[in-house]
Design a protein around this motif. Sequence first.
Motif, mmCIF file in Angstrom:
data_model
loop_
_atom_site.group_PDB
_atom_site.id
_atom_site.type_symbol
_atom_site.label_atom_id
_atom_site.label_comp_id
_atom_site.label_asym_id
_atom_site.label_seq_id
_atom_site.Cartn_x
_atom_site.Cartn_y
_atom_site.Cartn_z
ATOM 1 N N CYS A 63 0.834 -1.214 0.000
ATOM 2 C CA CYS A 63 0.000 0.000 0.000
ATOM 3 C C CYS A 63 0.864 1.258 0.000
ATOM 4 O O CYS A 63 0.582 2.211 -0.728
ATOM 5 C CB CYS A 63 -0.935 0.007 1.212
ATOM 6 S SG CYS A 63 -2.317 -1.133 1.085
ATOM 7 N N LYS A 150 -7.735 3.583 -0.043
ATOM 8 C CA LYS A 150 -7.592 2.289 0.615
ATOM 9 C C LYS A 150 -7.457 2.506 2.110
ATOM 10 O O LYS A 150 -6.877 3.494 2.541
ATOM 11 C CB LYS A 150 -6.353 1.553 0.107
ATOM 12 C CG LYS A 150 -6.373 1.270 -1.367
ATOM 13 C CD LYS A 150 -5.068 0.658 -1.811
ATOM 14 C CE LYS A 150 -4.332 1.705 -2.602
ATOM 15 N NZ LYS A 150 -3.062 1.317 -3.117
ATOM 16 N N GLU A 171 -10.588 -1.555 -0.099
ATOM 17 C CA GLU A 171 -10.411 -0.562 -1.161
ATOM 18 C C GLU A 171 -11.776 0.035 -1.436
ATOM 19 O O GLU A 171 -12.621 -0.611 -2.072
ATOM 20 C CB GLU A 171 -9.863 -1.220 -2.436
ATOM 21 C CG GLU A 171 -8.407 -1.548 -2.372
ATOM 22 C CD GLU A 171 -7.863 -2.041 -3.703
ATOM 23 O OE1 GLU A 171 -8.338 -1.594 -4.755
ATOM 24 O OE2 GLU A 171 -6.954 -2.890 -3.652
#
Length: 185
Positions: A63, A150, A171
């Motif tokens: 991420c 996210k 998400e």
Amino acid sequence: MSSVLVAKFENKKDANFVASLIKKFRKNTKVFQGEAWEDLYLGEMIEEGMKEKGQIHKRYTACVKSTKREMLTLNKGPYACDTSDRLEEQEDEAFKLLKRGGSCKDMYELKELKEVDWLLSSVKKSLKLGQQARVVKKLPIKMLVFDQEKVMFALEQPVPVQNELTMIYIEHKQLAEACSILFYH
């Protein structure tokens, strides 16, 4: 899918605020309080649940690598960076985000900075490289938001077990935007 306890808030006002944000941005999601109004549950939107720290670490670093603009975190233990290699990799990815022109804005619990030996030195190092940090007395939840797209949340353990960590990954742009509002609240 069953619902999961996402957070325990210190008061009903904060729990209601977060629940209303989620309901506003995600109309089909079940958001409800438990027996105690301070307990907030979510249902029907979990994309990935992770219980193994190595898996959580991999999701987190992926991420951060894909983040272009902003990472927001509410930091409290337990931590997935439970080895020096994982800590170093997580710090490196955050530093790379800063070098790319992104921002890292983090909140930490005062108690954690005093009790977790490696945390204070890691925060000091990050501050020198451009991280923005605030220290608060208590955080309602462990939460990470990446580019307002996210989110990762730690789940409350049904029976508190020291150093156990369960996280969910979602998400969903509107939920991530709502979580950003919580961060700045």
